[in-house]
Write a protein that holds these residues in place. Structure first.
Motif, PDB file in Angstrom:
ATOM      1  N   GLY A 296       0.771  -0.967  -0.047  1.00  0.00           N
ATOM      2  CA  GLY A 296      -0.005  -0.048   0.064  1.00  0.00           C
ATOM      3  C   GLY A 296       0.938   1.436   0.091  1.00  0.00           C
ATOM      4  N   ASN A 297       2.025   1.133  -0.093  1.00  0.00           N
ATOM      5  CA  ASN A 297       3.072   2.402  -0.004  1.00  0.00           C
ATOM      6  C   ASN A 297       3.887   2.261  -0.963  1.00  0.00           C
ATOM      7  N   SER A 298       4.460   3.368  -1.909  1.00  0.00           N
ATOM      8  CA  SER A 298       5.248   3.299  -3.006  1.00  0.00           C
ATOM      9  C   SER A 298       6.449   3.374  -2.491  1.00  0.00           C
ATOM     10  N   GLN A 299       6.909   4.131  -1.326  1.00  0.00           N
ATOM     11  CA  GLN A 299       8.405   4.412  -0.891  1.00  0.00           C
ATOM     12  C   GLN A 299       8.241   4.771   0.303  1.00  0.00           C
TER      13      GLN A 299
END
Length: 346
Positions: A296-299
């Motif tokens: 759910g997180n890109s970075q």
């Protein structure tokens, strides 16, 4: 509607001049507010201008007042002396830069102050001068203590910033789950809030921003403990008002607010060569960026990066303001004969 940040800042500065501030002071205060909008902290942006004006009208803030600064070695005391919080904080930052440059470490307390915008603004100003800066402030009661149902301490922000090879690493957080200003933004926008932001008159969590009577501490007892520390440093140590002794910015026009702030500046060069420090800071950020993101997180980001990205986007696309805020600022501009700028509908 969306507003160009330069136009919004120019208008705010001209408005403040019409209230009696000098050009330089008005530009500085306007910058603190629009900077908050640019960084996505709309609760501390131009939405605060009507309250600022009301306190001037009540004779509780004097646009021509000058903060009084006294210094003994690395200890600095600032009496706002009727000036707004931003100008008292600016004086403290200038004194801290000088004192920490001479001694390596310096600390400042401010009393007799008012709302000063975002604490992070001043921490980043110290970082821009090669310092590690820590800034805290107390504020009028708005947060229930852990285990309580009535407001006791303020949102009591804590901020720090440190220089890097680029934008400073910075954290600016309320010790409550949310700042009361974010509730105000939700009220103006007519939108619900998360259930963990605040409680109603019975002490029950609510998603209705109009029903919020007090906020909740971030992380339960941990946020309450940090808020207490902030009250000790910003309120007790500074000689400013404490807890319920602070005047409410929006509803109490019988007395000055007497908000207190505390700041610490560490001169990096006194501890480590500056280039070596920033190289190590950049390496620490790179290590964080290299961590695989959770679902759910890109970075993985470091403190301050989300706000810097929001600022870049808003400098390009403009600042969105809710209709209720636009209406209030438009009326304020009419009353001061400084017409509010036109925005774009997007």
């Amino acid at each position: 509607m969306t507003f160009d940040s330069t136009a919004l800042q120019s208008w705010a500065a001209r408005l403040l001049v019409s209230w009696g501030y000098s050009d330089d002071d008005a530009a500085y205060i306007a910058d603190t507010l629009v900077d908050a909008n640019l960084r996505g902290v709309d609760s501390h942006g131009v939405i605060r201008l009507p309250a600022y004006h009301a306190r001037i009208d009540a004779g509780l803030v004097v646009p021509t007042a000058r903060p009084v600064v006294t210094r003994e070695g690395g200890v600095i005391r600032v009496d706002a002396a009727g000036a707004p919080g931003q100008l008292a904080a600016r004086a403290a930052v200038a004194a801290l830069v000088e004192a920490s440059g001479e001694l390596g470490v310096a600390s400042a307390v401010i009393h007799g102050s008012t709302h000063f915008g975002t604490a992070g603004y001043y921490a980043r100003a110290l970082a821009a001068q090669g310092k590690i800066g820590i800034v805290v402030s107390n504020s009028e009661p708005a947060v229930v203590p852990f285990g309580g149902r009535d407001a006791f301490l303020g949102t009591n922000p804590f901020a720090f910033a440190a220089p890097t090879g680029g934008d400073p690493i910075s954290l600016d957080m309320a010790t409550s789950t949310s700042a009361m200003g974010r509730v105000m933004v939700a009220q103006a926008a007519g939108k619900p809030i998360p259930a963990d932001w605040g409680v109603d008159a019975e002490g029950r969590p609510t998603t209705d921003p109009q029903a919020v009577k007090a906020l909740l501490p971030a992380g339960g007892p941990k946020g309450y403990g940090l808020a207490y520390l902030t009250e000790v440093l910003g309120g007790v140590l500074s000689g400013a008002a404490i807890a319920s002794g602070i005047g409410n910015m929006y509803s109490d026009f019988s007395r000055p607010q007497d908000v207190g702030h505390w700041m610490l500046a560490l001169d990096v060069e006194r501890f480590l060569p500056f280039g070596q420090f920033t190289q190590r800071m950049d390496g620490l950020a790179a290590d964080a960026h290299a961590i695989a993101p959770a679902p759910g997180n890109s970075q993985v980001l470091v403190p301050g990066e989300p706000e810097e990205r929001t600022k870049a986007a808003r400098l390009s696309a403009g600042i969105d303001l809710p209709a209720a805020t636009i209406e209030e600022l438009t009326l304020l501009g009419v009353a001061s004969e400084v017409p509010f700028p036109e925005g774009d509908i997007r």
